[in-house]
Design a protein around this motif. Structure first.
Motif, PDB file in Angstrom:
ATOM      1  N   ASP A 117      11.899 -14.068   4.260  1.00  0.00           N
ATOM      2  CA  ASP A 117      11.782 -12.849   5.067  1.00  0.00           C
ATOM      3  C   ASP A 117      12.293 -11.691   4.227  1.00  0.00           C
ATOM      4  N   LYS A 118      11.378 -10.891   3.712  1.00  0.00           N
ATOM      5  CA  LYS A 118      11.772  -9.724   2.919  1.00  0.00           C
ATOM      6  C   LYS A 118      11.665  -8.486   3.793  1.00  0.00           C
ATOM      7  N   CYS A 119      12.747  -8.207   4.506  1.00  0.00           N
ATOM      8  CA  CYS A 119      12.929  -7.013   5.335  1.00  0.00           C
ATOM      9  C   CYS A 119      12.127  -7.000   6.634  1.00  0.00           C
ATOM     10  N   THR A 120      11.573  -8.133   7.055  1.00  0.00           N
ATOM     11  CA  THR A 120      10.889  -8.182   8.341  1.00  0.00           C
ATOM     12  C   THR A 120      11.873  -7.901   9.471  1.00  0.00           C
ATOM     13  N   ILE A 121      13.013  -8.574   9.449  1.00  0.00           N
ATOM     14  CA  ILE A 121      14.022  -8.352  10.484  1.00  0.00           C
ATOM     15  C   ILE A 121      14.542  -6.917  10.404  1.00  0.00           C
ATOM     16  N   ASP A 122      14.660  -6.351   9.203  1.00  0.00           N
ATOM     17  CA  ASP A 122      15.087  -4.954   9.072  1.00  0.00           C
ATOM     18  C   ASP A 122      14.147  -4.032   9.842  1.00  0.00           C
ATOM     19  N   GLY A 123      12.855  -4.248   9.687  1.00  0.00           N
ATOM     20  CA  GLY A 123      11.875  -3.429  10.396  1.00  0.00           C
ATOM     21  C   GLY A 123      11.968  -3.595  11.903  1.00  0.00           C
ATOM     22  N   ILE A 124      12.152  -4.823  12.342  1.00  0.00           N
ATOM     23  CA  ILE A 124      12.277  -5.100  13.779  1.00  0.00           C
ATOM     24  C   ILE A 124      13.504  -4.413  14.356  1.00  0.00           C
ATOM     25  N   MET A 125      14.601  -4.379  13.607  1.00  0.00           N
ATOM     26  CA  MET A 125      15.843  -3.802  14.100  1.00  0.00           C
ATOM     27  C   MET A 125      15.743  -2.292  14.305  1.00  0.00           C
ATOM     28  N   CYS A 126      14.673  -1.678  13.830  1.00  0.00           N
ATOM     29  CA  CYS A 126      14.440  -0.241  14.040  1.00  0.00           C
ATOM     30  C   CYS A 126      13.576   0.014  15.269  1.00  0.00           C
ATOM     31  N   SER A 127      13.173  -1.029  15.961  1.00  0.00           N
ATOM     32  CA  SER A 127      12.246  -0.882  17.085  1.00  0.00           C
ATOM     33  C   SER A 127      12.960  -0.941  18.430  1.00  0.00           C
ATOM     34  N   THR A 128      12.218  -0.615  19.477  1.00  0.00           N
ATOM     35  CA  THR A 128      12.716  -0.746  20.835  1.00  0.00           C
ATOM     36  C   THR A 128      12.818  -2.233  21.165  1.00  0.00           C
ATOM     37  N   ASP A 129      13.808  -2.624  21.928  1.00  0.00           N
ATOM     38  CA  ASP A 129      13.990  -4.014  22.347  1.00  0.00           C
ATOM     39  C   ASP A 129      14.158  -4.944  21.147  1.00  0.00           C
TER      40      ASP A 129
END
Length: 84
Positions: A19-31
Motif C-alpha cells: 500500500d503506497k499511500c492508499t490509506i493516506d489518501g483515504i484519511m483525507c476523505s469524509t468518513d
C-alpha cells in the motif's frame, strides 16, 4: 479499476500487499475511519495466512499504527522509519 473496499480477488490470494499511500489518501476523505477499516479488512481477507502487508505512508506511525492494532485485526505490527 477496483474499489479497495470490495476487492474482486479470492480470499487468501496473495503472499503480500503493498500500500503506497492508499490509506493516506483515504484519511483525507469524509468518513475516513470506516473506509480505512473496510480497506484494511479487505487486505487482510486477500492475504494468505502469514502474508505481509506493507504500508508506505508519509504520515507518522502514530497516525497509522492504531488502524492496524484494532481487536478485529490479526496483524502483528512492526514499523520502520526512513530518515531523510
Amino acid at each position: 479499476m477496483m474499489d479497495a473496499q470490495k476487492l474482486s480477488y479470492e480470499s487468501e490470494s496473495f503472499d503480500g500487499v503493498i500500500d503506497k499511500c492508499t490509506i493516506d489518501g483515504i484519511m483525507c476523505s469524509t468518513d475516513y475511519l470506516v473506509t480505512a477499516h473496510r480497506v484494511i479488512m479487505e487486505i487482510f481477507r486477500v492475504l494468505k495466512v502469514g502474508g505481509m502487508y506493507l504500508m508506505i505512508s508519509y504520515s507518522s506511525s502514530h497516525n497509522r499504527k492504531y488502524l492496524l492494532e484494532r481487536r478485529s485485526m490479526a496483524f502483528s505490527v512492526t514499523e520502520q522509519t526512513i530518515q531523510r
